[in-house]
Design an enzyme around this catalytic site. Structure first.
Site, PDB file in Angstrom:
ATOM      1  N   ASP A 185      28.247  17.241  34.491  1.00  0.00           N
ATOM      2  CA  ASP A 185      27.885  16.209  33.511  1.00  0.00           C
ATOM      3  C   ASP A 185      26.722  15.395  34.076  1.00  0.00           C
ATOM      4  O   ASP A 185      26.529  15.316  35.290  1.00  0.00           O
ATOM      5  CB  ASP A 185      29.072  15.277  33.231  1.00  0.00           C
ATOM      6  CG  ASP A 185      28.930  14.543  31.897  1.00  0.00           C
ATOM      7  OD1 ASP A 185      29.642  14.891  30.935  1.00  0.00           O
ATOM      8  OD2 ASP A 185      28.070  13.626  31.799  1.00  0.00           O
ATOM      9  N   ASP A 205      22.295  17.936  34.933  1.00  0.00           N
ATOM     10  CA  ASP A 205      21.837  18.150  33.559  1.00  0.00           C
ATOM     11  C   ASP A 205      22.045  19.633  33.231  1.00  0.00           C
ATOM     12  O   ASP A 205      21.489  20.504  33.910  1.00  0.00           O
ATOM     13  CB  ASP A 205      20.343  17.794  33.478  1.00  0.00           C
ATOM     14  CG  ASP A 205      19.794  17.915  32.078  1.00  0.00           C
ATOM     15  OD1 ASP A 205      20.458  18.516  31.208  1.00  0.00           O
ATOM     16  OD2 ASP A 205      18.681  17.403  31.849  1.00  0.00           O
ATOM     17  N   LYS A 226      31.204  22.528  21.264  1.00  0.00           N
ATOM     18  CA  LYS A 226      31.217  21.527  20.185  1.00  0.00           C
ATOM     19  C   LYS A 226      29.805  21.409  19.605  1.00  0.00           C
ATOM     20  O   LYS A 226      28.840  21.268  20.343  1.00  0.00           O
ATOM     21  CB  LYS A 226      31.658  20.162  20.727  1.00  0.00           C
ATOM     22  CG  LYS A 226      31.591  19.084  19.637  1.00  0.00           C
ATOM     23  CD  LYS A 226      32.279  17.815  20.054  1.00  0.00           C
ATOM     24  CE  LYS A 226      31.430  17.017  21.012  1.00  0.00           C
ATOM     25  NZ  LYS A 226      32.160  15.831  21.498  1.00  0.00           N
TER      26      LYS A 226
END
Ligand SMILES: C[S@@+](CC[C@H](N)C(=O)[O-])C[C@H]1O[C@@H](n2cnc3c(N)ncnc32)[C@H](O)[C@@H]1O
Length: 195
Positions: A72, A88, A153
């Protein structure tokens, strides 16, 4: 023992009570119940993993013989049995270096609950979400085992149908799923992709 998914109206309170760092854990639990994603001994890469509720649940399920790696932009507080990196995920080269150092060639499952920093402009946020999803697919193309699964997602919007069509044409199969633990009127959709 990982908790089982049961529908609930107050997900945040439930997460606190059950010791998970975020309500998002119930989204993963629901997907796991439906698609049998996480099994003992698996190697799992979680992208956009802070604060770490998916990592907590995944580590419980893969057990000591498995491996869980979380990445993260934010720092992730330590979780037993999980390796975390402040990274990243759009930088494929750096991710390749991290996994190589750890002697990981392929993983069984890639999870992504990535959410772009929001601008408040719906089309822009949705586009950023698709860009992040594309980065996840680039990682999956390189590091997902044949027969592995990838969960992503994505924020639904004008470009979503086109994106889904492209994913379906390039991967063995892709299903789009809405989960009960998402907030009402949420634009989020989870893609469950088979390699
Ligand atoms: C909804 S949160 C994930 C929650 C997590 N699944 C959990 O259960 O705790 C989305 C995360 O995506 C991360 N993120 C957004 N863009 C990123 C990027 N380019 N690289 C890595 N992480 C990113 C954010 O920092 C944020 O922590």
């Amino acid at each position: 023992m990982p908790k089982r998914y049961t529908p609930n109206d107050n997900w945040s309170q439930k997460a606190q009570k059950e010791g998970y760092r975020a309500r998002s854990v119930y989204k993963l639990m629901e997907l796991d119940e439906r698609f049998k994603l996480i099994k003992s001994g698996m190697k799992v890469l979680d992208l956009g993993a802070a604060p770490g509720s998916w990592l907590q649940y995944t580590a419980e399920k893969v057990g000591p013989k498995g491996k869980v790696i979380g990445m993260d932009l934010q720092e992730i507080k330590p979780i037993k049995g999980v390796q975390t990196f402040q990274q990243d995920i759009t930088n494929l080269k750096e991710i390749a270096e991290i996994l190589k150092k750890d002697q990981i060639e392929k993983v069984d499952l890639i999870l992504s609950d990535l959410a772009p920093s929001t601008s408040g402009i719906q089309d822009v946020d949705q586009w950023k979400s698709i860009e992040l999803s594309q980065s996840v697919l680039d990682i999956a193309r390189k590091f997902l085992k044949p027969g592995g699964k990838c969960v992503i997602k994505v924020l639904r919007g004008a470009d979503f149908d086109k994106f889904l069509m492209i994913v379906k044409s390039k991967w063995k199969s892709a299903k789009s799923v809405q989960v009960k633990a998402s907030r009402d009127r949420s634009k989020e959709i989870y893609l469950v992709i088979d390699n």
